[in-house]
Design a protein around this motif. Sequence first.
Motif, PDB file in Angstrom:
ATOM      1  N   PHE A  53       0.844  -1.197   0.000  1.00 32.97           N
ATOM      2  CA  PHE A  53       0.000   0.000   0.000  1.00 32.97           C
ATOM      3  C   PHE A  53       0.880   1.247   0.000  1.00 32.97           C
ATOM      4  O   PHE A  53       0.594   2.224  -0.669  1.00 32.97           O
ATOM      5  N   ASP A  54       1.937   1.214   0.783  1.00 32.56           N
ATOM      6  CA  ASP A  54       3.002   2.219   0.781  1.00 32.56           C
ATOM      7  C   ASP A  54       4.184   1.581   1.500  1.00 32.56           C
ATOM      8  O   ASP A  54       4.121   0.406   1.880  1.00 32.56           O
ATOM      9  N   GLY A 105      -8.563   2.697   1.150  1.00 35.39           N
ATOM     10  CA  GLY A 105      -9.664   2.713   0.187  1.00 35.39           C
ATOM     11  C   GLY A 105      -9.998   1.394  -0.474  1.00 35.39           C
ATOM     12  O   GLY A 105     -10.507   1.387  -1.595  1.00 35.39           O
ATOM     13  N   VAL A 106      -9.752   0.265   0.217  1.00 32.53           N
ATOM     14  CA  VAL A 106     -10.197  -1.031  -0.310  1.00 32.53           C
ATOM     15  C   VAL A 106     -11.725  -1.019  -0.287  1.00 32.53           C
ATOM     16  O   VAL A 106     -12.328  -0.842   0.772  1.00 32.53           O
ATOM     17  N   ILE A 165      -0.320  -4.697 -10.473  1.00 33.28           N
ATOM     18  CA  ILE A 165       0.564  -5.860 -10.345  1.00 33.28           C
ATOM     19  C   ILE A 165       1.791  -5.595 -11.202  1.00 33.28           C
ATOM     20  O   ILE A 165       1.695  -5.458 -12.416  1.00 33.28           O
ATOM     21  N   ARG A 166       2.944  -5.482 -10.554  1.00 37.28           N
ATOM     22  CA  ARG A 166       4.187  -5.271 -11.291  1.00 37.28           C
ATOM     23  C   ARG A 166       5.370  -5.772 -10.462  1.00 37.28           C
ATOM     24  O   ARG A 166       5.298  -5.815  -9.243  1.00 37.28           O
ATOM     25  N   ASP A 167       6.404  -6.163 -11.139  1.00 35.81           N
ATOM     26  CA  ASP A 167       7.615  -6.688 -10.504  1.00 35.81           C
ATOM     27  C   ASP A 167       7.308  -7.854  -9.561  1.00 35.81           C
ATOM     28  O   ASP A 167       7.992  -8.053  -8.564  1.00 35.81           O
ATOM     29  N   PHE A 187       1.301  -3.327  -6.061  1.00 32.37           N
ATOM     30  CA  PHE A 187       1.628  -1.987  -5.587  1.00 32.37           C
ATOM     31  C   PHE A 187       0.394  -1.114  -5.796  1.00 32.37           C
ATOM     32  O   PHE A 187       0.214  -0.524  -6.866  1.00 32.37           O
ATOM     33  N   GLY A 188      -0.456  -1.066  -4.794  1.00 32.37           N
ATOM     34  CA  GLY A 188      -1.690  -0.302  -4.906  1.00 32.37           C
ATOM     35  C   GLY A 188      -2.803  -0.976  -4.139  1.00 32.37           C
ATOM     36  O   GLY A 188      -2.574  -1.873  -3.326  1.00 32.37           O
TER      37      GLY A 188
END
Length: 190
Positions: free
Chosen positions: A75-76, A132-133, A96-98, A102-103
Motif C-alpha cells: 500500500f506504501d 480505500g479497499v 501488479i508489477r515486478d 503496488f496499490g
Amino acid sequence: MNRSKPPERPAKVKEQQDNYSLIDERYEIIGGERYDFLSSPKYAHHKILTNFHLAFHSACCQEGEVLLAPMDVHFDEDNIMQPDVIYISRERLDIIRDGFIFGVPDLLVEILSDSTGRRDKIIKKKQYEHFGVKEYWLADPQYRTVDQFVLREGRYELAATLSESDTLVSATVPCLTIDLSVIFPADMRQ
C-alpha cells in the motif's frame, strides 16, 4: 506479599521496506511495525482459503485476478500486508508489477485464526479502510460466518453478517455471488 512487576513486553520492531524481501520469514509491515506470522494456519483456514479461491475463480476469472496468500500487497512503504484472498478487477491489473501488488485491490478477504484474528479485525481493517479497499470480508471458521464490510464515503459499513446457509453477494464486484455452504465444509478437521 510479593509485589513483583509483571514482565515487560518486548518493544515493537521497526522495519524497513528494504529488509522485507531479504528475510525468509513471513511477516507483514503495518503502520511501519513488524507483525510476525507465528504459526502456519490450521487445516480449516486452508480449506476455507481454497474454497474462496475456487468460488472467486469460477465466478470472476474473466473479470479480474484472484490471488492468495502469501502475496505482498504494497500500500506504501510502511504498509505491506498479505491478505488471504486478493481480488483485482481487470481494469486495475496495472497495480501488479515486478511480481507484487503496488496499490489498492478491489476486494480483500481475511480468514480469522487464533494468531491473527485481532490484527485482521482491528488493525488491518483500519488500514484497508484508510487506503480505500472497496470491500473487505472477515471469514470466521469457528462460527462459520462472514462479515461483509463495504466502503461508503471513506468509512467501512457492516453490510451483512452472513452464515453458512446464506449467499454472499458482493456490493462492489458484479460477477461475485458465493453460496457460503461451499465455503464452510461440514468436515473442518479442527
